[in-house]
Design an enzyme around this catalytic site. Structure first.
Site, PDB file in Angstrom:
ATOM      1  N   GLY A  12       0.806  -1.218   0.000  1.00  0.00           N
ATOM      2  CA  GLY A  12       0.000   0.000   0.000  1.00  0.00           C
ATOM      3  C   GLY A  12       0.833   1.259   0.000  1.00  0.00           C
ATOM      4  O   GLY A  12       0.549   2.213  -0.735  1.00  0.00           O
ATOM      5  N   ALA A  78       9.784   4.285  13.011  1.00  0.00           N
ATOM      6  CA  ALA A  78       8.939   5.237  13.727  1.00  0.00           C
ATOM      7  C   ALA A  78       8.703   4.755  15.150  1.00  0.00           C
ATOM      8  O   ALA A  78       8.407   3.581  15.380  1.00  0.00           O
ATOM      9  CB  ALA A  78       7.608   5.406  13.007  1.00  0.00           C
ATOM     10  N   CYS A 160      -5.510 -13.348   7.799  1.00  0.00           N
ATOM     11  CA  CYS A 160      -4.899 -13.592   6.494  1.00  0.00           C
ATOM     12  C   CYS A 160      -4.808 -15.107   6.320  1.00  0.00           C
ATOM     13  O   CYS A 160      -4.035 -15.755   7.038  1.00  0.00           O
ATOM     14  CB  CYS A 160      -3.525 -12.939   6.443  1.00  0.00           C
ATOM     15  SG  CYS A 160      -2.732 -13.034   4.840  1.00  0.00           S
ATOM     16  N   CYS A 354      -8.165 -12.290  -6.098  1.00  0.00           N
ATOM     17  CA  CYS A 354      -7.164 -13.080  -5.386  1.00  0.00           C
ATOM     18  C   CYS A 354      -6.725 -14.264  -6.231  1.00  0.00           C
ATOM     19  O   CYS A 354      -7.555 -14.952  -6.834  1.00  0.00           O
ATOM     20  CB  CYS A 354      -7.732 -13.577  -4.056  1.00  0.00           C
ATOM     21  SG  CYS A 354      -6.510 -14.433  -3.037  1.00  0.00           S
ATOM     22  N   LYS A 389      -0.169 -16.411 -11.354  1.00  0.00           N
ATOM     23  CA  LYS A 389       0.533 -15.875 -10.181  1.00  0.00           C
ATOM     24  C   LYS A 389       1.963 -15.472 -10.553  1.00  0.00           C
ATOM     25  O   LYS A 389       2.460 -14.417 -10.123  1.00  0.00           O
ATOM     26  CB  LYS A 389       0.548 -16.921  -9.064  1.00  0.00           C
ATOM     27  CG  LYS A 389       1.268 -16.503  -7.772  1.00  0.00           C
ATOM     28  CD  LYS A 389       0.498 -15.427  -7.018  1.00  0.00           C
ATOM     29  CE  LYS A 389       1.184 -15.097  -5.693  1.00  0.00           C
ATOM     30  NZ  LYS A 389       0.887 -16.057  -4.628  1.00  0.00           N
TER      31      LYS A 389
END
Length: 423
Positions: A12, A78, A160, A354, A389
Site C-alpha cells: 500500500g 517510527a 490472512c 485473489c 501468479k
C-alpha cells in the site's frame, strides 16, 4: 505547499507514494518513511520457503524509484505518531513533521500471544516476511532430509488465510517432487469455521474447491481451532464447538510447521486515543480518513475492519492486494481534492481479486465488494492459476521498480473483469 508523509512502504505505501505524487500539486512535498530501504513482494514468500525463489528475486531497492519520482525517502523506524503536534517521532530521537499523514505500516505480528509460536524463539515458521521465509527454507530442507509430520495453518485472531492454503499446497507439491510425500503426514489447522471461509464467509465455492484440494492431496484439517501452545515436537490445539465450548483437544506431532499469527497495530500507532482501536488498527471513514484527525489517512492491513460474522473462534478480515490498491487510489484522489481546497469525494470499492497458487494449480476468486453481501461472488480452480501468479509477480515487481502505480495493460484487464478501484 503541503508536506505529505507516507508511513510504511509495503504494497500500500509504495503505490500510495507514487499515486499521491501524481495527484498532488507540483509544489507539494511527498515523503516516505520505512524501516527498511527495500520493498518485498510478500505474496511470493510461500515460494521462498520451499526454495522456488530467493531473496534477490522478490526484493526491490526503493532508493532509485523514489528518487526518480521526486519522493523523499527516509529509512528509519517510527517510535510514535503524534497527531496533536502533527509529527512522526522516530526511534533515533528525530521527528518528521507533516501536514497530511498516510499510515500504511502493515501489522505487527503477534507471535507472542501464543506460547511457542513464531520463528524467533518459537517452533513455527512464517511467510509474513522475507527473512522469516528464508529461515523457513532452511527448516524445510531439514524436513526433506528427515521427513516427519507437517502442520500448516492460521491461529485464532488471524486475518490472512490465503498464504496458509498456498503454503500447505506448495509444500505438498514440493514434497511430491522430492518423492518424500509418503513420509509426511500433513494437517491444516485453522481458526476458520470451515475450510475456504478465508475470513470472508467464503467467496463463490471456495469451501468446495479447497476441501476438494485437501482431500486429493491427503491433507487432514481441523477447523474452529484454537492453538493452545506449541512445543518443539508437537502442537496442542483446542477444537471448539459452534457455541464456543471445547469439542476436543488435539496433541499433534510436528516436525515442521508454518502458522500465520494474529495481527495488531504497530507500537507507533497503538494506544493513540481516537487514532486506533484497542487492537491498534487505524480508524477510518469512507474516504480513508481518521474521524478525529482528518489530516490522517489509513490504508491497507493497518486499518480497522470488523469481522464479517461471529464465529466460534476469532477470525479477522483479510485486506487483499486489490482491495488495498482501491484504498490507495481513493486516498490519493481525496488528497488531490483537499490540496486544491475541495472536499473529498472518492470512496474505495474494496473489490477483491485473489490468486492463490498451489504449485501445480490453484484457486482464484473475484469478490465485489470483498465484504459480503456482494454483486460478484466468483471462484474457480485450475492449472492456469499457477501461471497467472507468476505473471502477476513479474508485473508487480516491474511496476514497483519503474515507479508506476498502474499501466494501460492493468486497466484493460480490470475493464474486462468489470472491476474498479473507485465507486
Amino acid at each position: 505547499m503541503a508536506k505529505i508523509v507516507v508511513l510504511g512502504a509495503g504494497l500500500g505505501g509504495v503505490i500510495a507514494a507514487y499515486e499521491i505524487r501524481n495527484a498532488a500539486r507540483r509544489e507539494d512535498e511527498v515523503v516516505v518513511i520505512n524501516e527498511y530501504d527495500f520493498y518485498q513482494f510478500v505474496p511470493s514468500n510461500p515460494w521462498v520457503i520451499v526454495g522456488w525463489r530467493e531473496r534477490k528475486d522478490i526484493v526491490v531497492d526503493l532508493v532509485k524509484p523514489m528518487k526518480k519520482k521526486k519522493i523523499d525517502f527516509i529509512v528509519g523506524k517510527a517510535a510514535k505518531v503524534d497527531p496533536e503536534n502533527k509529527c512522526v517521532r522516530m526511534e533515533d530521537g528525530s521527528a518528521v513533521d507533516y501536514d497530511y499523514l498516510v499510515i500504511s505500516t502493515g501489522p505487527e505480528l503477534a507471535f507472542d500471544e501464543i506460547e511457542g509460536l513464531g520463528p524467533h524463539g518459537g517452533h513455527t515458521q512464517s511467510v509474513c516476511h522475507i527473512d522469516h521465509a528464508t529461515a523457513g527454507y532452511a527448516a524445510f530442507e531439514e524436513l526433506c532430509n528427515d521427513p516427519g509430520p507437517v502442520i500448516v495453518g492460521a491461529v485464532q485472531g488471524a486475518s490472512c488465510y490465503g498464504p496458509a492454503y498456498e503454503t500447505a499446497m506448495i509444500i505438498e507439491t514440493e514434497l511430491r517432487k522430492r518423492k518424500v510425500r509418503d513420509k509426511v503426514p500433513m494437517t491444516f489447522v485453522t481458526s476458520e469455521p470451515y475450510v475456504g471461509h478465508l475470513g470472508l464467509g467464503g467467496v463463490g465455492d471456495t469451501k468446495g474447491l479447497l476441501e476438494s484440494e485437501m482431500r486429493e492431496r491427503h491433507i487432514n484439517w481441523i477447523c474452529n481451532a484454537k492453538v493452545k501452545r506449541v512445543e518443539a515436537d508437537k502442537m496442542i490445539v483446542e477444537e471448539m464447538n459452534e457455541d464456543g465450548t471445547l469439542k476436543k483437544e488435539h496433541e499433534l506431532p510436528m516436525k515442521f510447521s508454518m502458522m500465520l499469527p494474529a495481527f495488531r497495530g504497530i507500537p507507533a500507532v497503538r494506544d493513540v486515543e481516537g487514532l486506533s482501536n484497542p487492537r491498534g488498527f487505524i480508524l477510518t471513514d469512507k474516504h480513508q480518513r481518521n474521524p478525529k484527525y482528518p489530516e490522517i489517512f489509513g490504508i491497507g492491513v493497518c486499518i480497522a475492519i470488523p469481522p464479517v460474522e461471529q464465529t466460534p473462534v476469532p477470525v479477522g478480515v483479510p485486506k487483499t492486494g486489490f482491495m488495498i490498491e482501491s484504498m490507495v487510489t481513493a486516498t490519493a484522489e481525496n488528497l488531490g481534492e483537499i490540496l486544491r481546497g475541495k472536499e473529498p469525494t472518492h470512496e474505495a470499492t474494496w473489490n477483491a481479486i485473489c490468486i492463490a497458487d498451489f504449485g501445480d494449480g490453484g484457486v482464484a476468486f473475484v469478490a465485489q465488494p470483498q465484504i459480503p453481501p456482494r454483486n460478484v461472488n466468483w471462484s474457480m480452480a485450475g492449472g492456469w492459476v499457477h501461471t497467472a501468479k507468476i505473471a502477476f509477480e513479474k508485473y508487480f515487481l516491474k511496476k514497483i521498480k519503474s515507479g508506476k502505480s498502474e499501466t494501460f495493460y492493468e486497466n484493460a484487464a480490470l475493464s474486462i473483469l468489470k472491476t474498479h478501484k473507485l465507486k
